[in-house]
Motif scaffolding. Structure first.
Motif, PDB file in Angstrom:
ATOM      1  N   GLU A  51       0.831  -1.191   0.000  1.00 41.72           N
ATOM      2  CA  GLU A  51       0.000   0.000   0.000  1.00 41.72           C
ATOM      3  C   GLU A  51       0.876   1.256   0.000  1.00 41.72           C
ATOM      4  O   GLU A  51       2.001   1.235   0.513  1.00 41.72           O
ATOM      5  CB  GLU A  51      -0.906   0.028   1.240  1.00 41.72           C
ATOM      6  N   ILE A  52       0.340   2.324  -0.575  1.00 43.23           N
ATOM      7  CA  ILE A  52       1.033   3.614  -0.533  1.00 43.23           C
ATOM      8  C   ILE A  52       0.816   4.234   0.836  1.00 43.23           C
ATOM      9  O   ILE A  52      -0.312   4.442   1.274  1.00 43.23           O
ATOM     10  CB  ILE A  52       0.524   4.543  -1.643  1.00 43.23           C
ATOM     11  N   VAL A  53       1.911   4.534   1.525  1.00 37.46           N
ATOM     12  CA  VAL A  53       1.857   5.136   2.857  1.00 37.46           C
ATOM     13  C   VAL A  53       2.014   6.649   2.767  1.00 37.46           C
ATOM     14  O   VAL A  53       1.336   7.401   3.460  1.00 37.46           O
ATOM     15  CB  VAL A  53       2.957   4.533   3.761  1.00 37.46           C
ATOM     16  N   THR A 111       7.930  12.572  -8.626  1.00 34.90           N
ATOM     17  CA  THR A 111       7.061  12.083  -7.553  1.00 34.90           C
ATOM     18  C   THR A 111       7.736  10.906  -6.876  1.00 34.90           C
ATOM     19  O   THR A 111       8.375  10.080  -7.528  1.00 34.90           O
ATOM     20  CB  THR A 111       5.694  11.641  -8.109  1.00 34.90           C
ATOM     21  N   VAL A 112       7.596  10.819  -5.552  1.00 34.26           N
ATOM     22  CA  VAL A 112       8.163   9.720  -4.780  1.00 34.26           C
ATOM     23  C   VAL A 112       7.113   9.228  -3.784  1.00 34.26           C
ATOM     24  O   VAL A 112       6.355  10.030  -3.225  1.00 34.26           O
ATOM     25  CB  VAL A 112       9.438  10.159  -4.038  1.00 34.26           C
ATOM     26  N   VAL A 113       7.068   7.915  -3.580  1.00 38.20           N
ATOM     27  CA  VAL A 113       6.162   7.332  -2.596  1.00 38.20           C
ATOM     28  C   VAL A 113       6.936   6.387  -1.683  1.00 38.20           C
ATOM     29  O   VAL A 113       7.968   5.831  -2.064  1.00 38.20           O
ATOM     30  CB  VAL A 113       4.999   6.551  -3.259  1.00 38.20           C
ATOM     31  N   THR A 114       6.430   6.235  -0.463  1.00 37.17           N
ATOM     32  CA  THR A 114       6.884   5.150   0.402  1.00 37.17           C
ATOM     33  C   THR A 114       5.762   4.134   0.480  1.00 37.17           C
ATOM     34  O   THR A 114       4.576   4.494   0.467  1.00 37.17           O
ATOM     35  CB  THR A 114       7.241   5.642   1.811  1.00 37.17           C
ATOM     36  N   LEU A 115       6.133   2.863   0.548  1.00 38.48           N
ATOM     37  CA  LEU A 115       5.158   1.782   0.578  1.00 38.48           C
ATOM     38  C   LEU A 115       5.121   1.127   1.953  1.00 38.48           C
ATOM     39  O   LEU A 115       5.999   1.355   2.792  1.00 38.48           O
ATOM     40  CB  LEU A 115       5.491   0.746  -0.498  1.00 38.48           C
ATOM     41  N   CYS A 149       9.267   5.769   5.965  1.00 37.71           N
ATOM     42  CA  CYS A 149       7.882   6.039   6.359  1.00 37.71           C
ATOM     43  C   CYS A 149       7.296   7.281   5.688  1.00 37.71           C
ATOM     44  O   CYS A 149       6.130   7.282   5.311  1.00 37.71           O
ATOM     45  CB  CYS A 149       7.800   6.206   7.874  1.00 37.71           C
ATOM     46  N   GLN A 150       8.105   8.328   5.571  1.00 40.73           N
ATOM     47  CA  GLN A 150       7.602   9.580   5.015  1.00 40.73           C
ATOM     48  C   GLN A 150       8.550  10.103   3.946  1.00 40.73           C
ATOM     49  O   GLN A 150       9.750   9.805   3.962  1.00 40.73           O
ATOM     50  CB  GLN A 150       7.453  10.634   6.112  1.00 40.73           C
ATOM     51  N   ILE A 161      13.724  11.655   2.658  1.00 38.45           N
ATOM     52  CA  ILE A 161      13.073  10.418   3.096  1.00 38.45           C
ATOM     53  C   ILE A 161      13.359  10.235   4.582  1.00 38.45           C
ATOM     54  O   ILE A 161      14.491  10.409   5.034  1.00 38.45           O
ATOM     55  CB  ILE A 161      13.592   9.212   2.301  1.00 38.45           C
ATOM     56  N   ALA A 162      12.321   9.896   5.335  1.00 36.87           N
ATOM     57  CA  ALA A 162      12.478   9.724   6.781  1.00 36.87           C
ATOM     58  C   ALA A 162      12.001   8.356   7.215  1.00 36.87           C
ATOM     59  O   ALA A 162      11.070   7.781   6.638  1.00 36.87           O
ATOM     60  CB  ALA A 162      11.699  10.804   7.532  1.00 36.87           C
ATOM     61  N   GLY A 163      12.633   7.839   8.269  1.00 38.41           N
ATOM     62  CA  GLY A 163      12.210   6.590   8.876  1.00 38.41           C
ATOM     63  C   GLY A 163      11.135   6.840   9.917  1.00 38.41           C
ATOM     64  O   GLY A 163      10.462   7.875   9.912  1.00 38.41           O
TER      65      GLY A 163
END
Length: 389
Positions: free
Chosen positions: A184-186, A195-199, A239-240, A250-252
């Protein structure tokens, strides 16, 4: 006369209108503030939300009631998306390439906010979303029911994520097979051209322009990623994410506070980052800066500051922060709304220096919202937003 002009601009889709708990000020040359005209304003002005002339709630105006609230604003170059607590999304501004998820041949511009409704596979109506983001001329929507990702608008350099040389989607199209089954996209973030996503498994994926390393060093030579690709080399569970113009942050998990910055080091965006950002609540980026808001109300920022974009000295603790292209809007713990940074379009209020800046200080934003409570703020491309309930 105002109603007549609005109806003409929106091709008759604005017969019914309703003022909502959202106020806007700033750049408005394409109607992206959703206030019924295309003039910049420097004082918060109540946004207008519309239905079609049948009154059948096709655009969902009755959903955005006093029980619903706007919770997030994202902006492209000349269009705006407003996500509500219910999952409803409304769009305003330029729609000449379909970036507002309406038929551009019928509705080239939206001077008032109109409900986003996407027709998915087998004619399924999609009108609730978990998240939204926007590049300069495209919009992304995460379907709340099935988690699919839809895109509309234009992007000549992979911004759509739909495949090589696919540069236009005048109606919303699903990015196929993404995310893959079981994921899922978080978090999703876009800037001008990527564009960037975290899963949910902690992976990071991105698409669009990659030549500055904003999508990982391994993708620099490719220059463009036409479809979502995994960003390698992130040494923690992501995560974010937040996208700047030529970089990605990018963050944990907030408890551990890991942080990575990819891409251009202009304005010391990479070299100026802290070692960790434990207990963060908001990770955000302007075009050239990074902002971290923490649980205790404190915040840090680094990057470009030639127009006063970074947090000014002695700014009181903040209850909420919103980061625009080159300015910031905040709610102080005193419940005052303030703005600072580059404000030449009125997006920081009226009291600016000759260059249009609010630098080293902040403007208190005057509010005329008697009987309402400020619940949040938003910021876009020289646009500012105040959310109320």
């Amino acid at each position: 006369m105002l109603v007549s002009n609005i109806a003409s601009a929106n091709n008759g889709l604005t017969q019914n209108k309703k003022q909502m708990p959202l106020y806007a000020f700033g750049s408005n040359g394409s109607g992206q503030l959703g206030i019924g005209h295309m003039d910049d304003v420097s004082v918060p002005t109540q946004c207008i939300f519309t239905t079609d002339d049948t009154g059948d709630d096709q655009n969902g105006i009755n959903d955005a009631s006093a029980q619903d609230e706007p919770i997030r604003i994202v902006a492209g170059g000349n269009h705006t998306l407003a996500l509500f607590k219910s999952g409803a999304v409304y769009a305003a501004g330029s729609n000449k390439n379909g970036q507002c998820a309406h038929d551009p041949s019928r509705v080239p511009s939206l001077l008032q906010f109109s409900r986003v409704v996407i027709v998915g596979e087998e004619g399924r109506r999609i009108d609730r979303f978990n998240a939204v983001s926007a590049t300069w001329e495209a919009s992304f929507f995460v379907d709340a029911e099935q988690g699919h990702l839809y895109v509309c608008g234009v992007g000549a350099k992979g911004e759509l994520g739909l495949g090589e040389n696919c540069v236009e989607a005048s109606s919303a199209m699903r990015i196929s097979e993404f995310p893959s089954a079981g994921k899922e996209i978080v978090s999703i973030s876009s800037c001008v051209s990527h564009t960037v996503v975290t899963l949910s498994d902690g992976e990071v994926h991105g698409w669009g322009i990659s030549r500055k390393g904003q999508l990982g060093e391994g993708n620099i030579q490719k220059k463009i990623l036409w479809t979502p690709q995994k960003v390698e080399g992130i040494p923690f569970f992501a995560c974010q994410v937040a996208c700047g113009r030529e970089f990605t942050v990018i963050a944990g998990h907030p408890e551990t506070g890991e942080i990575a910055v990819l891409g251009s080091n202009k304005w010391d965006v990479l070299s100026g980052r802290p070692k960790e950002i434990k207990e963060y609540t908001i990770l955000a980026a302007s075009w050239h800066g990074v902002y971290v808001h923490k649980k205790d109300g404190s915040a840090i920022s680094w990057g470009r500051n030639d127009r006063g974009q970074l947090l000014p000295p002695h700014l009181p603790r903040r209850a909420k922060l919103a980061i625009g292209s080159e300015h910031v809007v905040a709610i102080l713990e005193s419940s005052k709304v303030v703005a600072f940074g580059w404000g030449e379009h009125g997006n920081c209020g009226t009291n600016t220096d000759p260059q249009g800046n609010v630098a080293g200080r902040w403007n208190e934003v005057p509010l005329n919202i008697e009987g309402s409570t400020v619940t949040g703020v938003g910021a876009g491309c020289a646009t500012s937003w105040v959310m109320t309930s």
